[in-house]
Design an enzyme around this catalytic site. Structure first.
Site, mmCIF file in Angstrom:
data_model
loop_
_atom_site.group_PDB
_atom_site.id
_atom_site.type_symbol
_atom_site.label_atom_id
_atom_site.label_comp_id
_atom_site.label_asym_id
_atom_site.label_seq_id
_atom_site.Cartn_x
_atom_site.Cartn_y
_atom_site.Cartn_z
ATOM 1 N N ALA A 47 0.848 -1.199 0.000
ATOM 2 C CA ALA A 47 0.000 0.000 0.000
ATOM 3 C C ALA A 47 0.882 1.247 0.000
ATOM 4 O O ALA A 47 1.821 1.362 0.785
ATOM 5 C CB ALA A 47 -0.925 -0.017 1.204
ATOM 6 N N GLU A 116 -5.959 12.284 -2.712
ATOM 7 C CA GLU A 116 -6.126 11.287 -3.775
ATOM 8 C C GLU A 116 -7.473 11.508 -4.449
ATOM 9 O O GLU A 116 -8.293 12.317 -3.982
ATOM 10 C CB GLU A 116 -6.020 9.875 -3.194
ATOM 11 C CG GLU A 116 -4.614 9.563 -2.691
ATOM 12 C CD GLU A 116 -4.471 8.179 -2.093
ATOM 13 O OE1 GLU A 116 -4.945 7.206 -2.702
ATOM 14 O OE2 GLU A 116 -3.905 8.082 -0.990
ATOM 15 N N ARG A 279 -11.499 7.074 -8.937
ATOM 16 C CA ARG A 279 -10.712 6.084 -9.681
ATOM 17 C C ARG A 279 -11.472 5.425 -10.826
ATOM 18 O O ARG A 279 -10.912 5.168 -11.887
ATOM 19 C CB ARG A 279 -10.314 5.030 -8.654
ATOM 20 C CG ARG A 279 -9.056 4.362 -8.920
ATOM 21 C CD ARG A 279 -8.657 3.592 -7.699
ATOM 22 N NE ARG A 279 -7.825 4.359 -6.809
ATOM 23 C CZ ARG A 279 -7.336 3.889 -5.671
ATOM 24 N NH1 ARG A 279 -7.632 2.659 -5.288
ATOM 25 N NH2 ARG A 279 -6.560 4.630 -4.915
ATOM 26 N N HIS A 340 -6.872 -3.696 -9.415
ATOM 27 C CA HIS A 340 -6.238 -3.207 -8.183
ATOM 28 C C HIS A 340 -6.932 -3.709 -6.923
ATOM 29 O O HIS A 340 -6.275 -4.046 -5.937
ATOM 30 C CB HIS A 340 -6.261 -1.679 -8.205
ATOM 31 C CG HIS A 340 -5.636 -1.024 -7.011
ATOM 32 N ND1 HIS A 340 -4.294 -1.148 -6.718
ATOM 33 C CD2 HIS A 340 -6.159 -0.223 -6.039
ATOM 34 C CE1 HIS A 340 -4.015 -0.463 -5.616
ATOM 35 N NE2 HIS A 340 -5.130 0.103 -5.178
ATOM 36 N N ARG A 375 -14.619 1.894 -4.530
ATOM 37 C CA ARG A 375 -14.003 2.299 -3.258
ATOM 38 C C ARG A 375 -13.302 3.650 -3.393
ATOM 39 O O ARG A 375 -12.577 3.902 -4.352
ATOM 40 C CB ARG A 375 -12.970 1.252 -2.834
ATOM 41 C CG ARG A 375 -12.128 1.662 -1.646
ATOM 42 C CD ARG A 375 -11.207 0.559 -1.218
ATOM 43 N NE ARG A 375 -10.159 0.284 -2.159
ATOM 44 C CZ ARG A 375 -8.935 0.813 -2.122
ATOM 45 N NH1 ARG A 375 -8.604 1.682 -1.173
ATOM 46 N NH2 ARG A 375 -8.031 0.475 -3.011
HETATM 47 P P1 FAD Z 1 -3.787 -8.707 2.514
HETATM 48 O O1 FAD Z 1 -2.964 -7.618 3.044
HETATM 49 O O2 FAD Z 1 -3.752 -8.953 1.082
HETATM 50 O O3 FAD Z 1 -3.445 -10.048 3.293
HETATM 51 C C1 FAD Z 1 -3.959 -11.285 2.883
HETATM 52 C C2 FAD Z 1 -3.202 -12.384 3.568
HETATM 53 O O4 FAD Z 1 -3.843 -13.635 3.363
HETATM 54 C C3 FAD Z 1 -1.772 -12.573 3.060
HETATM 55 O O5 FAD Z 1 -0.951 -12.771 4.177
HETATM 56 C C4 FAD Z 1 -1.862 -13.837 2.224
HETATM 57 O O6 FAD Z 1 -0.648 -14.532 2.124
HETATM 58 C C5 FAD Z 1 -2.891 -14.625 3.017
HETATM 59 N N1 FAD Z 1 -3.601 -15.670 2.289
HETATM 60 C C6 FAD Z 1 -4.361 -15.548 1.172
HETATM 61 N N2 FAD Z 1 -4.868 -16.745 0.817
HETATM 62 C C7 FAD Z 1 -4.430 -17.646 1.737
HETATM 63 C C8 FAD Z 1 -4.596 -19.051 1.918
HETATM 64 N N3 FAD Z 1 -5.294 -19.808 1.059
HETATM 65 N N4 FAD Z 1 -4.001 -19.648 2.974
HETATM 66 C C9 FAD Z 1 -3.251 -18.929 3.843
HETATM 67 N N5 FAD Z 1 -3.043 -17.601 3.717
HETATM 68 C C10 FAD Z 1 -3.633 -16.971 2.683
HETATM 69 N N6 FAD Z 1 -5.378 0.661 0.391
HETATM 70 C C11 FAD Z 1 -5.419 1.799 1.097
HETATM 71 O O7 FAD Z 1 -6.321 1.999 1.914
HETATM 72 N N7 FAD Z 1 -4.445 2.736 0.929
HETATM 73 C C12 FAD Z 1 -3.417 2.589 0.041
HETATM 74 O O8 FAD Z 1 -2.561 3.437 -0.055
HETATM 75 C C13 FAD Z 1 -3.385 1.397 -0.736
HETATM 76 N N8 FAD Z 1 -2.412 1.205 -1.656
HETATM 77 C C14 FAD Z 1 -2.344 0.005 -2.306
HETATM 78 C C15 FAD Z 1 -1.276 -0.239 -3.172
HETATM 79 C C16 FAD Z 1 -1.135 -1.475 -3.766
HETATM 80 C C17 FAD Z 1 0.023 -1.723 -4.701
HETATM 81 C C18 FAD Z 1 -2.083 -2.500 -3.507
HETATM 82 C C19 FAD Z 1 -1.940 -3.849 -4.127
HETATM 83 C C20 FAD Z 1 -3.156 -2.257 -2.664
HETATM 84 C C21 FAD Z 1 -3.299 -1.020 -2.060
HETATM 85 N N9 FAD Z 1 -4.359 -0.747 -1.197
HETATM 86 C C22 FAD Z 1 -4.391 0.427 -0.502
HETATM 87 C C23 FAD Z 1 -5.329 -1.789 -0.861
HETATM 88 C C24 FAD Z 1 -4.949 -2.413 0.489
HETATM 89 O O9 FAD Z 1 -3.558 -2.506 0.573
HETATM 90 C C25 FAD Z 1 -5.541 -3.790 0.654
HETATM 91 O O10 FAD Z 1 -6.890 -3.808 0.288
HETATM 92 C C26 FAD Z 1 -5.426 -4.210 2.121
HETATM 93 O O11 FAD Z 1 -4.091 -4.105 2.531
HETATM 94 C C27 FAD Z 1 -5.926 -5.629 2.290
HETATM 95 O O12 FAD Z 1 -5.573 -6.090 3.562
HETATM 96 P P2 FAD Z 1 -6.025 -7.545 3.999
HETATM 97 O O13 FAD Z 1 -5.439 -7.785 5.335
HETATM 98 O O14 FAD Z 1 -7.466 -7.689 3.790
HETATM 99 O O15 FAD Z 1 -5.346 -8.514 2.908
HETATM 100 C C1 SIN Z 2 -2.582 4.515 -4.290
HETATM 101 O O1 SIN Z 2 -1.646 4.854 -3.569
HETATM 102 O O2 SIN Z 2 -2.849 5.035 -5.377
HETATM 103 C C2 SIN Z 2 -3.467 3.385 -3.830
HETATM 104 C C3 SIN Z 2 -4.413 3.863 -2.835
HETATM 105 C C4 SIN Z 2 -5.540 2.894 -2.620
HETATM 106 O O3 SIN Z 2 -5.602 1.847 -3.235
HETATM 107 O O4 SIN Z 2 -6.399 3.218 -1.806
#
Ligand code: FAD
Ligand code: SIN
Length: 513
Positions: A47, A116, A279, A340, A375
């Site tokens: 992120a 943003e 977005r 994304h 979102r």
């Molecule tokens: P994740 O952080 O994806 O964690 C999922 C976990 O589940 C991982 O550890 C994975 O290994 C595990 N897992 C999956 N399947 C299995 C399985 N079958 N068995 C065991 N483990 C498994 N959001 C914002 O609000 N602000 C930002 O600035 C932002 N920037 C972003 C930039 C990028 C490049 C990306 C990709 C996303 C961004 N987002 C941002 C979105 C945000 O990062 C994610 O939506 C959020 O971090 C998701 O968190 P989570 O804990 O739900 O999942």
């Molecule tokens: C970004 O930094 O552009 C990603 C932010 C987000 O997915 O919320």
């Protein structure tokens, strides 16, 4: 068989935050986190932009953040959820800071707030352009100090175990020993993140294969809003397939402008907010510009910006651009939209409860009602932080009730010793990704969706046979999960009438877009 009070699948912000809170409050209870890669690998880690939180009420207000979220969700957000999440933000930020996460400050000593798309005010709290990495680091460090939390990395969850529509644990593959282990739990939390690799061209790391949503679907949980796939407008353009490097939306918040190859600014033609429209609108506009011009990408112009300030706020983006031979000070950065984020997922109530008893979901795999049809930027980390807290409070007040009938958990039943060919997995995955890009992308058509539905049915039959007759392995199950997710996206896209937010569908290809 391993028994635990709380089984958490996934170690991103959602899973780790819940684990830490539960472990701190109940040192006598056991918490097991299974995670399929290294413990710090997740969407969270990548992120960039930050977390949308109202911290300065001189210009900003909860009401403005609520309105921005509702406008962005295009009429499909749950207003109660939006209000709850937005107003909880400052408390969750305070906690992150107490756990050791650091956020950038300005010369006045207050938070340096980024902007943003879709935000009417600067309100994005960040750590340079690596906010997720900083949050993940801080929470994981705390988690590792807790004696009652066991973190099992390289453990891949295969299926949930349910009896009478109640979740009692999960089967998981220990990738180091190749053994399938049965976990029995009082409560299970799915925190498995997104689905990006179903599309191939995505900002997500390779762990994002929709496993949790697919497992919940097979266990008959309610899954909704899968048609609302969010495409980020500015992934760095390259010709490779696979994960794309993100150029944060905060770069446009800092003043960067989108241009066509010829150099024309175009976003003002589509929305009065121009480059800082939400977005969905920016991605759809780029898609249209590329169809009109036949070009492969558009460009992000940063050449007019204060470069010292740019390097200070976006050191990782600057370094990455230089590494691939682009100098943001002198050249425009080539960008394209890429998958994304998933706005839908496993339906949960205000306490994070799914439709299956004792099964909870949090973070990107869940569908809370916060995002509606699209979102708002930087609302995802916020949602995960708020809902992990809601689930924690709910479970702290609602202890486990022993079922009248003792559970008899069957052993994992597939015993084949034949290894699946890696070439088969690679070929089928590439075929699936292309199918999704071509038929379920930014703009969809009824005829394409029906064609995709048929193709997915054939793939599903093929993979069912492979699963029955091959040794259990992560790649095969990920592929199976991605096919299930593909089916859900395609079917829910067929079912939705009326375009809104990130969803655009036409009946016929003759219609002028
Ligand atoms: P994740 O952080 O994806 O964690 C999922 C976990 O589940 C991982 O550890 C994975 O290994 C595990 N897992 C999956 N399947 C299995 C399985 N079958 N068995 C065991 N483990 C498994 N959001 C914002 O609000 N602000 C930002 O600035 C932002 N920037 C972003 C930039 C990028 C490049 C990306 C990709 C996303 C961004 N987002 C941002 C979105 C945000 O990062 C994610 O939506 C959020 O971090 C998701 O968190 P989570 O804990 O739900 O999942
Ligand atoms: C970004 O930094 O552009 C990603 C932010 C987000 O997915 O919320």
């Amino acid at each position: 068989m391993i028994t635990t009070n709380y089984l958490i699948i996934g170690s991103g912000v959602a899973g780790l935050t819940f684990a830490l809170k539960m472990a701190t409050r109940f040192p006598e209870r056991t918490i097991t986190i299974i995670t399929k890669a290294n413990a710090d690998e997740s969407n969270t880690k990548y992120a960039q932009g930050g977390i949308a939180i109202v911290t300065d009420k001189t210009e900003d207000s909860y009401q403005k953040h609520i309105e921005d979220t509702l406008i962005c969700g295009d009429g499909l957000c749950d207003e109660t959820v939006v209000k709850m999440v937005v107003t909880e933000g400052p408390k969750r930020l305070k906690e992150l800071i107490e756990w050791g996460a650091q956020f950038d400050k300005n010369a006045k000593g207050t938070f340096d707030l980024g902007k943003e798309g879709g935000h009417s005010e600067n309100r994005v709290v960040h750590h340079k352009d690596q906010t997720g990495h900083e949050i993940q680091r801080a929470i994981l460090e705390q988690v590792m100090q807790k004696e009652n939390i066991t973190v099992l990395d390289h453990h891949f969850a295969l299926e949930l175990i349910t009896q009478d529509h109640r979740c009692i644990g999960a089967y998981a593959l220990d990738e180091k020993t190749n053994e399938v282990i049965t976990y029995q739990s009082d409560f299970t939390l799915l925190a498995t993140g997104g689905i990006g690799h179903l599309y191939g061209h995505t900002t997500n790391p390779i762990i994002a294969t929709g496993d949790g949503i697919a497992m919940a679907y097979r266990a008959n949980a309610v899954i909704q809003d899968m048609e609302f796939i969010q495409f980020h407008p500015t992934a760095l353009f390259d010709n490779s397939s696979g994960s794309k490097f993100l150029i944060s939306e905060a770069v446009r918040g800092f003043g960067a402008r989108l241009r066509t190859k010829k150099g024309d600014l175009f976003m003002h033609l589509y929305d009065p907010r121009a480059d800082l429209a939400s977005r969905d609108i920016v991605s759809q506009s780029i898609d249209l510009e590329l169809k009109k011009s036949g070009d492969e990408c558009v460009y992000l112009d940063c050449t007019h910006l204060d470069m010292e300030g740019f390097k200070n706020h976006f050191p990782m983006i600057y370094k990455h651009c230089k590494k691939v031979g682009i100098d943001p000070e002198k050249e425009w950065i080539p960008v394209v939209p890429a998958q994304h984020y998933l706005c839908g997922g496993i339906v949960v109530d205000i306490n994070g409860k799914t439709s299956i008893e004792n099964l909870f979901a949090c973070g990107e795999c869940s569908r809370t009602g916060l995002h509606g049809a699209n979102r708002l930027a930087s609302n995802s980390l916020l949602e995960a932080l708020v809902y992990s807290d809601k689930i924690y409070h709910y479970l702290a007040e609602n202890p486990f009730i022993e079922p009248k009938k003792a559970n008899v958990i069957p052993k994992w039943s597939i015993q084949s010793k034949t290894k699946i060919a890696s070439e088969y997995i690679a070929k089928t995955k590439a075929k699936l990704q292309l199918l999704m890009r071509q038929n379920a992308g930014i703009v969809r058509f009824d005829s394409d969706l029906l064609k995709a539905k048929e193709a997915l049915k054939n793939l599903q039959n093929e993979i069912d046979e492979k699963i029955q007759n091959h040794l259990v392995c992560t790649d095969l199950y990920e592929l199976n999960n991605m096919i299930d997710i593909g089916n859900l996206i395609v079917q829910q896209s067929i079912d939705r009438n009326g375009n809104c937010g990130g969803f655009v569908k036409y009946e016929s290809k003759d219609i002028k877009q």
